[in-house]
Design a protein around this motif. Sequence first.
Motif, PDB file in Angstrom:
ATOM      1  N   VAL A  75     -20.891 -61.420  46.780  1.00  0.00           N
ATOM      2  CA  VAL A  75     -21.186 -60.246  45.927  1.00  0.00           C
ATOM      3  C   VAL A  75     -22.551 -59.702  46.343  1.00  0.00           C
ATOM      4  O   VAL A  75     -23.588 -60.324  46.134  1.00  0.00           O
ATOM      5  N   GLU A  76     -22.535 -58.554  46.958  1.00  0.00           N
ATOM      6  CA  GLU A  76     -23.779 -57.961  47.468  1.00  0.00           C
ATOM      7  C   GLU A  76     -24.589 -57.297  46.357  1.00  0.00           C
ATOM      8  O   GLU A  76     -25.796 -57.137  46.480  1.00  0.00           O
ATOM      9  N   GLY A  77     -23.943 -56.918  45.339  1.00  0.00           N
ATOM     10  CA  GLY A  77     -24.664 -56.287  44.240  1.00  0.00           C
ATOM     11  C   GLY A  77     -23.694 -55.878  43.149  1.00  0.00           C
ATOM     12  O   GLY A  77     -22.497 -55.714  43.407  1.00  0.00           O
ATOM     13  N   LYS A  92     -28.958 -46.599  38.922  1.00  0.00           N
ATOM     14  CA  LYS A  92     -28.238 -46.113  40.104  1.00  0.00           C
ATOM     15  C   LYS A  92     -29.170 -46.030  41.311  1.00  0.00           C
ATOM     16  O   LYS A  92     -28.788 -46.385  42.433  1.00  0.00           O
ATOM     17  N   LEU A  93     -30.377 -45.552  41.037  1.00  0.00           N
ATOM     18  CA  LEU A  93     -31.356 -45.446  42.134  1.00  0.00           C
ATOM     19  C   LEU A  93     -31.662 -46.822  42.710  1.00  0.00           C
ATOM     20  O   LEU A  93     -31.723 -47.009  43.935  1.00  0.00           O
ATOM     21  N   ALA A  94     -31.860 -47.780  41.816  1.00  0.00           N
ATOM     22  CA  ALA A  94     -32.158 -49.150  42.263  1.00  0.00           C
ATOM     23  C   ALA A  94     -30.985 -49.723  43.054  1.00  0.00           C
ATOM     24  O   ALA A  94     -31.184 -50.378  44.092  1.00  0.00           O
ATOM     25  N   MET A  99     -28.187 -51.112  48.231  1.00  0.00           N
ATOM     26  CA  MET A  99     -27.130 -50.832  49.212  1.00  0.00           C
ATOM     27  C   MET A  99     -27.729 -50.490  50.579  1.00  0.00           C
ATOM     28  O   MET A  99     -27.172 -50.837  51.621  1.00  0.00           O
ATOM     29  N   ASP A 100     -28.868 -49.797  50.558  1.00  0.00           N
ATOM     30  CA  ASP A 100     -29.550 -49.474  51.821  1.00  0.00           C
ATOM     31  C   ASP A 100     -29.947 -50.759  52.544  1.00  0.00           C
ATOM     32  O   ASP A 100     -29.808 -50.862  53.774  1.00  0.00           O
ATOM     33  N   HIS A 101     -30.423 -51.725  51.767  1.00  0.00           N
ATOM     34  CA  HIS A 101     -30.798 -53.006  52.378  1.00  0.00           C
ATOM     35  C   HIS A 101     -29.569 -53.699  52.949  1.00  0.00           C
ATOM     36  O   HIS A 101     -29.625 -54.271  54.035  1.00  0.00           O
ATOM     37  N   GLN A 107     -24.658 -57.997  60.184  1.00  0.00           N
ATOM     38  CA  GLN A 107     -23.659 -59.007  59.810  1.00  0.00           C
ATOM     39  C   GLN A 107     -22.375 -58.712  60.572  1.00  0.00           C
ATOM     40  O   GLN A 107     -21.985 -57.558  60.686  1.00  0.00           O
ATOM     41  N   ARG A 108     -21.785 -59.733  61.085  1.00  0.00           N
ATOM     42  CA  ARG A 108     -20.486 -59.555  61.736  1.00  0.00           C
ATOM     43  C   ARG A 108     -19.748 -60.897  61.661  1.00  0.00           C
ATOM     44  O   ARG A 108     -20.209 -61.896  62.208  1.00  0.00           O
TER      45      ARG A 108
END
Lengths: 215, 474
Positions: A75-77, A92-94, A99-101, A107-108
Amino acid sequence: MKRLSVLALPLLLSCSSGKNYAQAVVALVDVSGTYADQKPEVVNVIKRGILPKLQPGDSIFVIRIDDESYKKANVEGGMTLDVRPSKANAQKLAFATQMDHFAAKRQRSRHTDIRGAMMLASEYLKETGAGQRTMVVFSDMEEDLPRGVKRTLAPDEFAGMRILAMNVKKLSADNMNPSVYRQRLASWQQQAKSHGAKEFQVVLEPEKLDELLEH
Amino acid sequence: MESLYLWPARPAASLLALWLLSQLFCWAARAPVHRAFRALGRVLAGAFRITARWCKSVSVSIAKRDREMVLEMGKGDAESKVAREFRRVEVTFAKELGRYPELHRKMDDLTARIDADYKECGNAAPTPPGWAEATAAVAKMPQNADNVVKKVLEEIHNTAKSGEKKALQEYRDSTAKRHKILNGMAPMLKELKDNAADAGKSVAAALETTKRIDAHMTTYEQIRKGEDKAVRAMGWQSTQLFVASLLVLGVAIGGAFVNFNLIALPMSELVPAGSRIGGMPVSTVAALVVVLMEVAAGIFAMEMLGITSFFPKLDLLPASRRRIILAVAVGGLLLLACIECSLAVLREQLVESATALKQSLAGVHEKAVADPAASRIPVVGQAVLGFILPWILAMVAVPLETLIATGGHIFLTLTAGVLALVGTGARLLGHASRYLVEGARHLYDIYIVLPLQIERLATGARPSISTAKQGARP
């Protein structure tokens, strides 16, 4: 007056709708194989297509699809928006920054455990108790489980959920024979419907997502 | 059709046989079929006639009720107008008659002073005794006598001259004094004239009021007698009022819509945005409730000011309690106006925040176009609107009352009109159905004209006159 308000309160509560109008969205992001390159684009779709559509009280989660996706670490966020619009905007901004991070991370994975991520997503969606539950899958929909990993979906795994296959990347074999791609999607559709999904839809254009997430 | 053929291989013969059989059957069944047609015609016409009568009677009774209602309304209106005029007369008379003793005293004083001054003007100094002519005659005597006589005559002459001079001076002084007194009378006369003019104006106003009362009384008398002219006038007046109040209410609803939109978004900051009532977000319902509360507060304020009379019980309250309710209503309105004003400001902030969020999520960092939000005009405009709209909405009580009061007349008039129209339509349909059934009966006879003619030739009889008559006039 106090007695009157005490009398009026149950009346108002009885008038309030029992239906839950909140929306919960889980985005499953594939980071395996060639689809890993799509991550920045996928994050952009989440930021521009999903986040603005969420209303106060709605929930969103982002789950990574990799070798073994049925883990909490995938779970990324996630968050449930505050009922006040101003707070919800700040959240939402946070989340967008988070998500930008995620997009910036390299990752692959070698394998693609889509069903594991879907099972995890299903649990999160059920937990929110939202009236409208949507699972948006960003993947090529080609599952490739590592050896020894088993994924068996419960009959009501996706009960009342809507599954949107977004930005399904066509593989080289699909280009050679499009019917393979179509068969793959048809098989996913059959699988989703047979496990209780309300709807399975392939979305080609990100703009279409706006309409689908409309309250 | 082919299943009816007697000889399927010979359709023409089959059709002929069927036709002959039908002719025979229809000829044999002519009398009962005619009776059936007549009965059907009677039933249909009767049903339509009954419908038409019912519609007409209901329409008439509704029109009668409407007339009674209009008369009652007119009577009440005229009574209130007369009462208002009487109140005015009472106020005017109380004011003017209260001032009358003072005015009267003032005028008495003035006339007494003028009278005294006038009498004083009449006092002239007594004329000197009749020596003047004697001394003048002596002074004119020739001066050829001796010195003593001359001296005496000169003395007499000088005395006469000085006497004359003194008398002239006294006359001039007396005249000046009289002029002074007369000058002093001028302002008193002006004051007297002003007082008389004031009294004249009051009398004219009273006469004007009595003329208005006369006019109202004439109208009242006409209404009381139930004159058609008065009823028509009252009905037309009600229609005018209804249309006007409908227009004003339409504008007010537009204002309420603007008001609602102004506060619906920021209201989500105050109430839980996720919950819904009847499918509507609670914030929307809350905004709607605020708008309705403003209307309710306005209705109570107007009621307490005596402009409207929705609740007769409130009219019976003592003045002190009415003042309390008025203060609560106006205070509530002020509070709601302030809340709306602040919500309007909050709305602008939320819109700005949402726009910034969208830009941020879309990855737009620089402002591509001039930012209108940088100006404070929208915020101020919204705040002012938020403060003013509740007061405007409060006024909705007046057209609402008029609409309700005149709505009954409009509803009854429309219902009576529609029923009259339906009645006329039913009557027409009754006639039409009767003639249609009669036409069908004739068509039936035309179909079996051959057997009928054969029957006539065989029996030598003429066609039934009664049937022909009935056909001519069903």
